[in-house]
Design an enzyme around this catalytic site. Structure first.
Site, PDB file in Angstrom:
ATOM      1  N   HIS A 195       3.867   3.420  13.222  1.00  0.00           N
ATOM      2  CA  HIS A 195       2.937   4.553  13.263  1.00  0.00           C
ATOM      3  C   HIS A 195       3.481   5.698  14.122  1.00  0.00           C
ATOM      4  O   HIS A 195       2.732   6.347  14.850  1.00  0.00           O
ATOM      5  CB  HIS A 195       1.552   4.118  13.738  1.00  0.00           C
ATOM      6  CG  HIS A 195       0.739   3.467  12.651  1.00  0.00           C
ATOM      7  ND1 HIS A 195      -0.641   3.498  12.624  1.00  0.00           N
ATOM      8  CD2 HIS A 195       1.114   2.785  11.539  1.00  0.00           C
ATOM      9  CE1 HIS A 195      -1.067   2.841  11.555  1.00  0.00           C
ATOM     10  NE2 HIS A 195      -0.015   2.396  10.879  1.00  0.00           N
TER      11      HIS A 195
ATOM     12  N   ASP B 272       6.102   2.395   7.177  1.00  0.00           N
ATOM     13  CA  ASP B 272       4.830   1.703   6.949  1.00  0.00           C
ATOM     14  C   ASP B 272       4.027   2.542   5.952  1.00  0.00           C
ATOM     15  O   ASP B 272       3.511   3.590   6.317  1.00  0.00           O
ATOM     16  CB  ASP B 272       4.078   1.566   8.270  1.00  0.00           C
ATOM     17  CG  ASP B 272       2.708   0.923   8.141  1.00  0.00           C
ATOM     18  OD1 ASP B 272       2.390   0.429   7.042  1.00  0.00           O
ATOM     19  OD2 ASP B 272       1.955   0.942   9.126  1.00  0.00           O
TER      20      ASP B 272
ATOM     21  N   HIS C  85       0.834  -1.209   0.000  1.00  0.00           N
ATOM     22  CA  HIS C  85       0.000   0.000   0.000  1.00  0.00           C
ATOM     23  C   HIS C  85       0.868   1.258   0.000  1.00  0.00           C
ATOM     24  O   HIS C  85       1.919   1.311   0.644  1.00  0.00           O
ATOM     25  CB  HIS C  85      -1.015  -0.022   1.136  1.00  0.00           C
ATOM     26  CG  HIS C  85      -0.492   0.171   2.523  1.00  0.00           C
ATOM     27  ND1 HIS C  85      -0.306   1.409   3.081  1.00  0.00           N
ATOM     28  CD2 HIS C  85      -0.164  -0.727   3.488  1.00  0.00           C
ATOM     29  CE1 HIS C  85       0.107   1.283   4.332  1.00  0.00           C
ATOM     30  NE2 HIS C  85       0.212  -0.014   4.602  1.00  0.00           N
TER      31      HIS C  85
ATOM     32  N   GLU D  69      -5.300   1.678   2.216  1.00  0.00           N
ATOM     33  CA  GLU D  69      -5.189   0.527   3.105  1.00  0.00           C
ATOM     34  C   GLU D  69      -5.431   0.924   4.546  1.00  0.00           C
ATOM     35  O   GLU D  69      -6.083   0.202   5.309  1.00  0.00           O
ATOM     36  CB  GLU D  69      -3.798  -0.104   2.952  1.00  0.00           C
ATOM     37  CG  GLU D  69      -3.616  -1.441   3.674  1.00  0.00           C
ATOM     38  CD  GLU D  69      -3.098  -1.317   5.094  1.00  0.00           C
ATOM     39  OE1 GLU D  69      -3.010  -2.355   5.783  1.00  0.00           O
ATOM     40  OE2 GLU D  69      -2.789  -0.186   5.547  1.00  0.00           O
ATOM     41  N   GLU D  70      -4.908   2.095   4.921  1.00  0.00           N
ATOM     42  CA  GLU D  70      -4.974   2.526   6.321  1.00  0.00           C
ATOM     43  C   GLU D  70      -6.397   2.875   6.777  1.00  0.00           C
ATOM     44  O   GLU D  70      -6.637   3.037   7.970  1.00  0.00           O
ATOM     45  CB  GLU D  70      -4.048   3.722   6.543  1.00  0.00           C
ATOM     46  CG  GLU D  70      -2.564   3.434   6.336  1.00  0.00           C
ATOM     47  CD  GLU D  70      -1.938   2.622   7.454  1.00  0.00           C
ATOM     48  OE1 GLU D  70      -2.686   2.191   8.365  1.00  0.00           O
ATOM     49  OE2 GLU D  70      -0.718   2.404   7.411  1.00  0.00           O
TER      50      GLU D  70
ATOM     51  N   ASP E  35       3.750  -5.883   3.511  1.00  0.00           N
ATOM     52  CA  ASP E  35       3.487  -4.861   4.527  1.00  0.00           C
ATOM     53  C   ASP E  35       4.485  -5.044   5.660  1.00  0.00           C
ATOM     54  O   ASP E  35       5.025  -6.140   5.861  1.00  0.00           O
ATOM     55  CB  ASP E  35       2.053  -4.983   5.053  1.00  0.00           C
ATOM     56  CG  ASP E  35       1.475  -3.651   5.498  1.00  0.00           C
ATOM     57  OD1 ASP E  35       2.259  -2.754   5.866  1.00  0.00           O
ATOM     58  OD2 ASP E  35       0.241  -3.509   5.485  1.00  0.00           O
TER      59      ASP E  35
END
Length: 345
Positions: free
Chosen positions: A313, A176, A63, A206-207, A229
């Site tokens: 994140h 990420d 992604h 995707e998130e 991922d």
């Protein structure tokens, strides 16, 4: 060998979920167009690069969207108030810079932090939340902020901050999933002799719910689907629950989201080329594009290939370049070795 300049370009290109067209989409197209038979963008914004073959049809996706923020209020003093796009922990924003994309171009703001000297003792124990986070963009009024191009709905993301810690380790916001997106690009460029009919997908959104992979897999209708991922690497405070480690090589899951025939084939390829695969137990859906690919149409044989990172994140996600290079090599060999097989579990 990892191309640091291309990796940095991929990591830092704009692209909050739903706004991938702000930068990363063009970077992906430019990086892939000379190495595939065709490249196109679908209606949702996925970039799909096709290397034609007569063997099994495979979709391999990373992604390209980022978590981020959106302005939902500008107060009379010119401060921006935010809501998250995707899984943003507001505590990671304190005393950090934010890059915004306004109608007048890129702008930066800072999330201020009240100095401890003037905080009440009880306030020092409170964590920041979305009610307390405000962004200072240098304006003294709502009118001035609007004159700078800010509006309700303006999107932003963590400011670029790519650093190389030593020969092997890097840290940056948005590894990420940009580090896997880079890995996918390099694998696509290196694949040579292959029978497989390969679709490399830079998926969107995707998130916020695996949305890009849903429509791409429906259109492509692959037999095999691989999600690339990041996953968690061992780090301070994990209490021994995390198994993969930085520098230990690529990671592949086992569990109900993973087709056992594809996973067994991956082990064969890894053994043939002397690439050690780290194993991650995933007793539930993996939280990756593989979730949605697996249940597309009549079903897809899925697997997850990961690069381990620390501090997911956050603005200091950390990875090991040796893992990146080994993952590229494994992905390349997997695709080159792929032949028709019985995929029934």
């Amino acid at each position: 060998m990892v191309d640091i300049e291309l990796l940095k370009k991929v990591v830092e290109a704009p692209g909050v979920s739903g706004y991938e067209f702000l930068g990363i989409r063009d970077v992906v197209i430019e990086a892939l167009k000379d190495y595939v038979d065709e490249v196109y963008v679908d209606k949702l914004g996925n970039v799909i690069a096709h290397k034609k073959g007569n063997g099994p049809k495979i979709m391999i996706a990373a992604h390209m969207d980022k978590i981020g923020v959106m302005v939902n209020h500008i107060d009379k003093e010119g401060y921006l108030h935010l809501v998250p796009i995707g899984g943003v922990d507001p505590r990671t924003l304190v005393a950090q810079k934010v890059r915004f994309f306004t109608e007048k171009g890129e702008r930066y703001g800072v999330v201020g932090h009240i100095p401890p000297h003037i905080q009440k003792p009880e306030d020092r124990k409170k964590a920041a939340d979305w009610d307390t986070i405000v962004v200072d963009v240098g304006a003294d009024s709502k009118e001035e902020a609007e004159g700078m191009g800010f509006r309700v709905g303006t999107v932003g993301e963590f400011a670029p901050a790519f650093v190389q810690l030593n020969e092997n380790r890097i840290a940056s916001p948005y590894l990420d999933d940009r580090i896997c997106l880079y890995t996918l690009i390099e694998a696509a460029r290196r694949v040579e002799d292959h029978e497989a009919d390969i679709y490399f997908v830079a998926s969107v959104q995707e998130e916020v719910g695996l949305r890009g992979a849903r429509v791409a897999s429906y259109a492509i209708e692959p037999e095999i689907g691989i999600a690339m991922d990041v996953t968690f690497a061992k780090q301070v405070g994990d209490k021994g629950k995390i198994v993969p480690k930085l520098g230990g090589g690529p990671v592949m899951d086992v569990g109900p989201n993973i087709n056992p025939k594809v996973r067994s084939f991956a082990d064969e390829v890894a053994g043939k080329y002397g690439i050690e695969l780290q194993v991650e137990a995933s007793p539930r859906p993996t939280g990756t594009d593989a979730n949605i690919m697996q249940i597309n149409r009549e079903g897809v044989a899925t697997a997850v290939l990961s690069v381990p990172i620390r501090y997911m994140h956050s603005q200091v996600e950390t990875a090991d370049l040796r893992d990146v290079e080994k993952t590229i090599e494994f992905a390349r060999r997997f695709l080159e070795e792929l032949r028709p097989m019985d995929l029934t579990p």
